[in-house]
Design a protein around this motif. Structure first.
Motif, short mmCIF file in Angstrom:
data_model
loop_
_atom_site.label_atom_id
_atom_site.label_comp_id
_atom_site.label_asym_id
_atom_site.label_seq_id
_atom_site.Cartn_x
_atom_site.Cartn_y
_atom_site.Cartn_z
N ARG A 131 -11.93 -14.59 -34.40
CA ARG A 131 -12.55 -15.46 -35.39
C ARG A 131 -12.34 -14.89 -36.78
NH1 ARG A 131 -15.47 -19.13 -32.62
NH2 ARG A 131 -16.20 -18.55 -30.52
N ILE A 132 -12.67 -15.67 -37.78
CA ILE A 132 -12.50 -15.23 -39.16
C ILE A 132 -13.39 -14.03 -39.44
CG2 ILE A 132 -14.29 -16.65 -40.23
CD1 ILE A 132 -10.71 -16.22 -41.59
N THR A 133 -14.47 -13.88 -38.64
CA THR A 133 -15.41 -12.78 -38.83
C THR A 133 -15.08 -11.55 -38.00
OG1 THR A 133 -16.81 -13.83 -37.16
CG2 THR A 133 -17.33 -14.29 -39.46
N GLY A 134 -14.09 -11.64 -37.13
CA GLY A 134 -13.73 -10.48 -36.33
C GLY A 134 -13.35 -10.85 -34.91
N TRP A 135 -13.49 -9.88 -34.00
CA TRP A 135 -13.07 -10.10 -32.62
C TRP A 135 -14.11 -9.51 -31.67
CZ3 TRP A 135 -10.12 -7.78 -36.41
CH2 TRP A 135 -10.21 -6.38 -36.49
N PRO A 136 -14.11 -9.95 -30.42
CA PRO A 136 -15.14 -9.50 -29.47
C PRO A 136 -14.87 -8.11 -28.93
CG PRO A 136 -13.63 -11.00 -28.38
CD PRO A 136 -13.23 -10.98 -29.84
N LEU A 137 -15.91 -7.51 -28.39
CA LEU A 137 -15.80 -6.18 -27.78
C LEU A 137 -14.79 -6.19 -26.64
CD1 LEU A 137 -16.86 -3.25 -27.31
CD2 LEU A 137 -18.55 -4.24 -25.75
N GLU A 138 -14.72 -7.32 -25.91
CA GLU A 138 -13.79 -7.41 -24.78
C GLU A 138 -12.35 -7.16 -25.22
OE1 GLU A 138 -17.43 -9.75 -23.81
OE2 GLU A 138 -16.09 -9.61 -25.54
N LEU A 139 -11.99 -7.69 -26.38
CA LEU A 139 -10.63 -7.48 -26.89
C LEU A 139 -10.40 -6.00 -27.20
CD1 LEU A 139 -8.70 -9.63 -29.43
CD2 LEU A 139 -8.94 -7.20 -29.86
N MET A 140 -11.39 -5.38 -27.83
CA MET A 140 -11.26 -3.96 -28.17
C MET A 140 -11.17 -3.11 -26.91
SD MET A 140 -11.01 -2.42 -31.06
CE MET A 140 -10.52 -0.71 -31.29
N ALA A 160 -11.82 -1.47 -18.28
CA ALA A 160 -11.47 -2.74 -17.63
C ALA A 160 -12.71 -3.61 -17.44
CB ALA A 160 -10.79 -2.48 -16.29
N ALA A 161 -13.81 -2.97 -17.05
CA ALA A 161 -15.06 -3.72 -16.86
C ALA A 161 -15.55 -4.29 -18.19
CB ALA A 161 -16.12 -2.81 -16.25
N ALA A 162 -15.44 -3.50 -19.25
CA ALA A 162 -15.88 -3.96 -20.57
C ALA A 162 -14.99 -5.10 -21.07
CB ALA A 162 -15.85 -2.81 -21.57
N ALA A 163 -13.71 -5.05 -20.74
CA ALA A 163 -12.79 -6.11 -21.16
C ALA A 163 -13.13 -7.44 -20.50
CB ALA A 163 -11.35 -5.72 -20.83
N GLN A 181 -4.92 4.19 -32.37
CA GLN A 181 -3.87 3.57 -31.54
C GLN A 181 -4.28 2.17 -31.07
OE1 GLN A 181 -5.10 6.71 -31.39
NE2 GLN A 181 -3.85 7.99 -30.01
N ALA A 182 -5.57 2.00 -30.76
CA ALA A 182 -6.05 0.70 -30.30
C ALA A 182 -5.96 -0.34 -31.42
CB ALA A 182 -7.48 0.81 -29.80
N LEU A 183 -6.36 0.05 -32.63
CA LEU A 183 -6.29 -0.87 -33.76
C LEU A 183 -4.84 -1.22 -34.09
CD1 LEU A 183 -9.02 0.64 -36.12
CD2 LEU A 183 -9.20 -1.43 -34.73
N GLN A 184 -3.96 -0.24 -34.00
CA GLN A 184 -2.54 -0.50 -34.26
C GLN A 184 -1.96 -1.43 -33.20
OE1 GLN A 184 -0.60 0.72 -37.01
NE2 GLN A 184 0.65 -0.96 -36.19
N PHE A 185 -2.41 -1.27 -31.97
CA PHE A 185 -1.98 -2.13 -30.86
C PHE A 185 -2.38 -3.59 -31.13
CE2 PHE A 185 -3.14 -4.10 -26.74
CZ PHE A 185 -1.90 -4.12 -26.13
N ILE A 186 -3.61 -3.79 -31.59
CA ILE A 186 -4.08 -5.14 -31.91
C ILE A 186 -3.30 -5.71 -33.09
CG2 ILE A 186 -6.06 -6.54 -32.62
CD1 ILE A 186 -7.86 -4.45 -31.26
N LEU A 187 -3.06 -4.87 -34.10
CA LEU A 187 -2.30 -5.30 -35.28
C LEU A 187 -0.89 -5.72 -34.89
CD1 LEU A 187 -1.97 -5.70 -38.31
CD2 LEU A 187 -1.44 -3.26 -38.51
#
Length: 271
Positions: A131-140, A160-163, A181-187
């Motif tokens: 969303r314009i405000t961010g992303w859910p914990l599941e994505l992270m 995996a459970a959190a996702a 690394q996780a933020l770079q992966f999403i980017l």
């Protein structure tokens, strides 16, 4: 088949869900002509006392003023699919875009991670809403799992459970050692998706709309414009996500650089 398509379209574009009747749906003549607005909380529901459908507004209206209703907190993609329209860019606070994340098959722990994802109903390639405000914990959580080294094998199942949103507590669910690394992966995933949007929007100006019927031509142009509007809206969300991610990564790397310089200065002082 044409009759089925017509019936299906009528049902899904005009049905009303009734909260007091456990979400049962109904076709309500005239009420289905009310237009949607993202700025109102008005709704239709069944009233047991009057035994009819009641329209409740969230504010007073002046004579001659158009009355709107909310079709629900839906993204522009959902509005287009169900009702055949897209709100103007930036007008829908519930708008979102699906971002696809995928495990890397070159990862030495690929099979193990994939099995854990399947255990929780996910796959090696999964879509999450941004969303314009961010992303859910599941994505992270999915990103954490995708970039986590084999030395973090003990955390794979928790990720995996959190996702899949199947953990009882999200408190302290963070892995600073792989945050960058996780933020770079999403980017990287955002940039890959963005290139597809740019390619479509660039090509949309040269689509072949040569048809024999003027009515058919108008419909083609209308559908093309809807597709362009939707892509423009979703691309805007990706732009915003990229900006946030780049800023977070820049701040993290600047902090690491300052810490390294401080450490190096202290080390040189004691030489």
């Amino acid at each position: 088949m044409e009759s089925f398509k017509w019936s299906f379209g009528i049902l899904f574009s005009r049905m009303v869900r009734l909260p007091s009747m456990d979400g049962k749906v109904a076709l309500v003549p005239w009420a289905d002509m009310l237009n949607h607005s993202c700025d109102v909380e008005t709704f239709l529901d069944y009233d047991k006392q009057s035994k009819g459908i009641v329209f409740t507004t969230d504010r007073p209206y002046q004579p001659g003023e158009q009355v709107f209703i909310s079709y629900g907190k839906k993204s522009n993609g959902e509005l287009l699919l169900s009702y055949g329209f897209v709100t103007r860019e930036g007008a829908n606070p519930s708008d979102s875009v699906e971002l696809s994340l995928s495990l890397k098959k070159s990862d030495g722990s690929y099979k193990e991670k994939l099995e854990l994802l399947k255990k929780y109903g996910l796959s090696g390639s999964q879509c999450f809403p941004i969303r314009i405000t961010g992303w859910p914990l599941e994505l992270m959580a999915y990103a954490y799992l995708a970039v986590s080294p084999s030395s973090m094998r003990g955390q794979f199942e928790k990720m995996a459970a959190a996702a899949s949103n199947k953990i009882t507590s999200t408190k302290d669910f963070k892995y600073p050692e792989i945050e960058e690394q996780a933020l770079q992966f999403i980017l990287d995933s955002c940039e890959s998706s963005m290139s597809k949007y740019n390619k479509f929007l660039q090509a949309s100006g040269s689509l072949d709309l040569d048809v024999t019927s003027p009515k058919q031509l108008n419909r083609r142009l209308f559908l093309k414009q809807l597709a362009v509007d939707l892509c423009t809206s979703e691309r805007r969300i990706l732009y915003r996500a990229q900006y946030i991610l780049r800023r977070q990564l820049r701040d993290m790397r600047d902090g690491e650089l300052r810490a390294f310089k401080l450490f190096d200065g202290v080390r040189n002082f004691f030489k």
